[in-house]
Design an enzyme around this catalytic site. Structure first.
Site, short mmCIF file in Angstrom:
data_model
loop_
_atom_site.label_atom_id
_atom_site.label_comp_id
_atom_site.label_asym_id
_atom_site.label_seq_id
_atom_site.Cartn_x
_atom_site.Cartn_y
_atom_site.Cartn_z
N GLU A 173 34.53 -13.38 20.65
CA GLU A 173 34.48 -13.47 19.18
C GLU A 173 35.16 -12.22 18.65
O GLU A 173 34.60 -11.13 18.73
CB GLU A 173 33.02 -13.53 18.70
CG GLU A 173 32.25 -14.75 19.18
CD GLU A 173 32.72 -16.04 18.55
OE1 GLU A 173 33.45 -16.00 17.54
OE2 GLU A 173 32.37 -17.10 19.09
N LYS A 228 24.90 -4.89 26.40
CA LYS A 228 25.48 -3.55 26.22
C LYS A 228 25.87 -3.40 24.76
O LYS A 228 26.90 -3.91 24.31
CB LYS A 228 26.72 -3.42 27.12
CG LYS A 228 27.03 -2.01 27.59
CD LYS A 228 27.38 -1.03 26.52
CE LYS A 228 28.73 -1.25 25.90
NZ LYS A 228 29.00 -0.41 24.72
N CYS A 257 33.85 -9.49 10.18
CA CYS A 257 35.01 -10.14 10.78
C CYS A 257 35.50 -11.32 9.95
O CYS A 257 36.69 -11.62 9.94
CB CYS A 257 34.67 -10.60 12.18
SG CYS A 257 33.19 -11.63 12.22
P1 NAD Z 1 35.17 -2.72 19.72
O1 NAD Z 1 36.02 -3.75 20.34
O2 NAD Z 1 35.70 -1.34 19.59
O3 NAD Z 1 33.79 -2.58 20.51
C1 NAD Z 1 32.90 -3.67 20.69
C2 NAD Z 1 32.03 -3.42 21.91
O4 NAD Z 1 32.85 -3.34 23.07
C3 NAD Z 1 31.24 -2.11 21.88
O5 NAD Z 1 29.97 -2.34 22.46
C4 NAD Z 1 32.06 -1.19 22.77
O6 NAD Z 1 31.28 -0.15 23.36
C5 NAD Z 1 32.55 -2.17 23.82
N1 NAD Z 1 33.76 -1.79 24.54
C6 NAD Z 1 34.77 -0.99 24.14
N2 NAD Z 1 35.73 -0.95 25.07
C7 NAD Z 1 35.36 -1.77 26.07
C8 NAD Z 1 35.95 -2.20 27.30
N3 NAD Z 1 37.15 -1.77 27.70
N4 NAD Z 1 35.27 -3.08 28.08
C9 NAD Z 1 34.08 -3.56 27.69
N5 NAD Z 1 33.47 -3.19 26.55
C10 NAD Z 1 34.10 -2.32 25.74
O7 NAD Z 1 34.76 -3.31 18.30
P2 NAD Z 1 33.94 -2.60 17.14
O8 NAD Z 1 34.81 -1.60 16.47
O9 NAD Z 1 32.62 -2.17 17.67
O10 NAD Z 1 33.67 -3.84 16.16
C11 NAD Z 1 34.54 -4.23 15.15
C12 NAD Z 1 35.36 -5.42 15.59
O11 NAD Z 1 34.50 -6.50 15.92
C13 NAD Z 1 36.27 -5.96 14.51
O12 NAD Z 1 37.51 -6.25 15.06
C14 NAD Z 1 35.58 -7.25 14.07
O13 NAD Z 1 36.42 -8.20 13.50
C15 NAD Z 1 34.97 -7.71 15.34
N6 NAD Z 1 33.86 -8.63 15.08
C16 NAD Z 1 34.04 -9.96 15.36
C17 NAD Z 1 33.01 -10.85 15.10
C18 NAD Z 1 33.17 -12.31 15.40
O14 NAD Z 1 32.16 -12.98 15.50
N7 NAD Z 1 34.38 -12.82 15.56
C19 NAD Z 1 31.81 -10.40 14.54
C20 NAD Z 1 31.68 -9.05 14.27
C21 NAD Z 1 32.71 -8.16 14.56
#
Ligand code: NAD
Length: 495
Positions: free
Chosen positions: A259, A183, A292
């Site tokens: 992550e 997803k 991140c």
């Molecule tokens: P987000 O948490 O808003 O969304 C990530 C994914 O989760 C999307 O596909 C979104 O549609 C889905 N989602 C949202 N709400 C959900 C729910 N309640 N249940 C299941 N899925 C849901 O994050 P973002 O804004 O897309 O990405 C940025 C974040 O990702 C930053 O915090 C960054 O640090 C983190 N990140 C971490 C890593 C790592 O490897 N640690 C790598 C890249 C990004």
């Protein structure tokens, strides 16, 4: 469709399909604010069908017990990725707004090149191994330690490194013998749906082993976290969503592999070569700071604070930013208007809380379209303040003074996060001593780079649970079974 040759259909049960409702949603290029095409707007019914297909593929095919076949399919996928590499590069730049220069590393090439590693793991891993014999209540016993695929995986990914993050989940999850429902986020759907097409058209992947469901609705991801047919959720995204996923996965006691966010510290020790250590500090702004593991706190010793600030200031004044298709640019736009506004609100908060903004701080006047934010440097930042504690996900660096090495370690660890970091010193021994005390999952010492497909990557504390990549990352997708056997009458070998 677009000249990018992107796929607008989802991939469910072995078929490339439109949404059950027939609806589509728009894909917007964050650098131009133009609609570059559409994507199937997956529905709850589509997600239900995808989970059902993945469950059947896992339970009713021999995918999970055929490592050589899995390796073959992953190699076919690798060939397909190689052929589509330039299209994928263009998609990453267009939908994520990533500077094209980054696509030659993590954003595109790195994990296309990594696929053979996962194919080799699929067929080379020792799934079953004898353990040493034991005696239980006076009776000799033999034992087998067996690892096997965890089952149906729900893979939920963010938009910042969309192709890489999809590939670093699909590679090990499929190699391990799991089936998957991927997803992607609404901002970058094509980096996932196009992979669905490559699998559908250029590999022998059995129907249902991989399903890709893009949607404008974030909550479709939540169905993966609550559905009892899903065994494991692998999630990359924000810590806030990670917490919600843990909650939603609790009633069915799913394994969750998270992550999450970071607020990593770059610690420059007082004996470091400051020009070398700080000359590259503008890379904090790479891809709009939307990484991140980027070090977004710079810790400088008070004894050389002004000198360090001057170098950092010059670096921030010279960050090349703008059109992400221009190979000279390090920084492109933020992913959306909402993210741009979020970053600007953090900048205002930083000013209100008393930090000094000495470079940037606003929207660049010379870039009238696109969701840009100026490279922004704050100095004299209180380590307890909002911009020193919260993940901004923008081109913003907080410079914090410290007294001595112990103080630097204390400030670096004063965070709910623990994802990455950096330490620089004239002495490798001293830098390593500090690095060993910082509670994070990865660290760069004196500019060294840890990133590779076989390097476990992940976080301490609220940066996550589990490790992606490497053998440890592969093993996240395996269950463990211990088998006891009675004494053998023959030669003691295990059939
Ligand atoms: P987000 O948490 O808003 O969304 C990530 C994914 O989760 C999307 O596909 C979104 O549609 C889905 N989602 C949202 N709400 C959900 C729910 N309640 N249940 C299941 N899925 C849901 O994050 P973002 O804004 O897309 O990405 C940025 C974040 O990702 C930053 O915090 C960054 O640090 C983190 N990140 C971490 C890593 C790592 O490897 N640690 C790598 C890249 C990004």
């Amino acid at each position: 469709m677009s000249s990018l040759n992107a796929e607008a259909r989802n991939y469910i049960g072995g078929e490339l399909v439109g949404a059950s409702s027939g609806a589509t949603f728009e894909n917007v290029n964050p650098a131009t604010e133009e609609v570059i095409g559409v994507c199937a707007d997956g529905t709850k019914e589509d997600m239900d069908a995808a989970i059902g297909a993945a469950r059947r593929a896992f339970d009713e095919t021999d995918w999970s017990t055929s490592p050589a076949f899995r390796a073959k399919v992953i190699r076919q996928f690798h060939d397909a990725l190689e052929k589509a590499k330039e299209e994928l590069r263009a998609i990453v730049v267009a939908e994520a707004g990533s500077p094209v220069v980054l696509t030659h590393a993590v954003q595109t090439n790195a994990f296309i090149d990594a696929m053979p590693y996962f194919a080799n793991l699929a067929e080379g891993y020792a799934y079953e191994q004898p353990m040493s014999d034991i005696t239980f209540m006076g009776m000799p016993q033999r034992r087998i330690l067996r690892r096997e695929a965890a089952g149906v995986v729900g893979a939920i990914t963010p938009w910042n490194f969309p192709l890489y993050l999809n590939l670093c989940k699909l590679g090990p999850a499929l190699a391990s013998g799991c089936s998957v429902v991927l997803k992607p986020p609404p901002d970058t759907p094509w980096c996932a749906t196009t992979l669905g097409r490559l699998f559908a058209e250029q590999t022998d992947l059995p129907a249902g082993v991989l399903n890709v469901v893009a949607s404008s609705d974030h909550m479709l991801g939540e169905l993966l976290t609550t559905d009892p047919r899903v065994d494991l959720v692998t999630f990359t995204g924000s810590t806030a969503t990670g917490r919600r996923i843990m909650e939603c996965a609790a009633p069915t006691v799913k394994k969750v592999f998270l992550e999450l966010g970071g607020k990593s510290a770059n610690v420059v020790l007082d004996d470091a070569d400051f020009a070398a250590a700080l000359g590259m500090v503008g890379t904090t702004c790479i891809h709009g700071g939307q990484g991140c593991a980027i070090t977004t706190r710079l810790l400088l010793p008070r004894s050389r604070y002004d000198e360090g600030v001057e170098i950092a200031k010059a670096a921030f004044e010279n960050v090349p930013y703008g059109d992400p298709t221009d190979p000279r640019m390090l920084q492109g736009p933020q992913i959306s208007k909402k993210q741009q506004e979020r970053v600007l609100a953090y900048i205002e908060k930083g000013k209100q809380e008393g930090a000094k903004c000495i470079v940037g701080g606003g929207v660049p006047a010379h870039l009238p379209s696109g969701y840009y934010v100026e490279p922004t440097l704050f100095v004299d930042v209180d380590p307890g303040s909002t911009i020193a504690q919260e993940e901004i996900f923008g081109p913003v660096l907080a410079v914090i003074p410290y007294d001595d090495d112990d103080d630097a370690v204390r400030i670096a660890n004063d965070s709910i996060y623990g994802l990455s970091g950096a330490v620089t010193s004239a002495s490798e021994e001293r830098a390593l001593a500090v690095a060993r005390r910082i509670r994070t999952g990865t660290l760069s010492v004196n500019g060294g780079m840890w990133f590779h497909e076989d390097t476990p990557f992940g976080g301490y504390k609220q940066s996550g649970i589990g490790r992606e990549n490497g053998v440890l990352g592969f093993e996240e997708y395996l269950e463990t079974k211990s088998i006891g056997l009675p004494p053998d009458e023959g030669d003691g070998s295990i059939p």
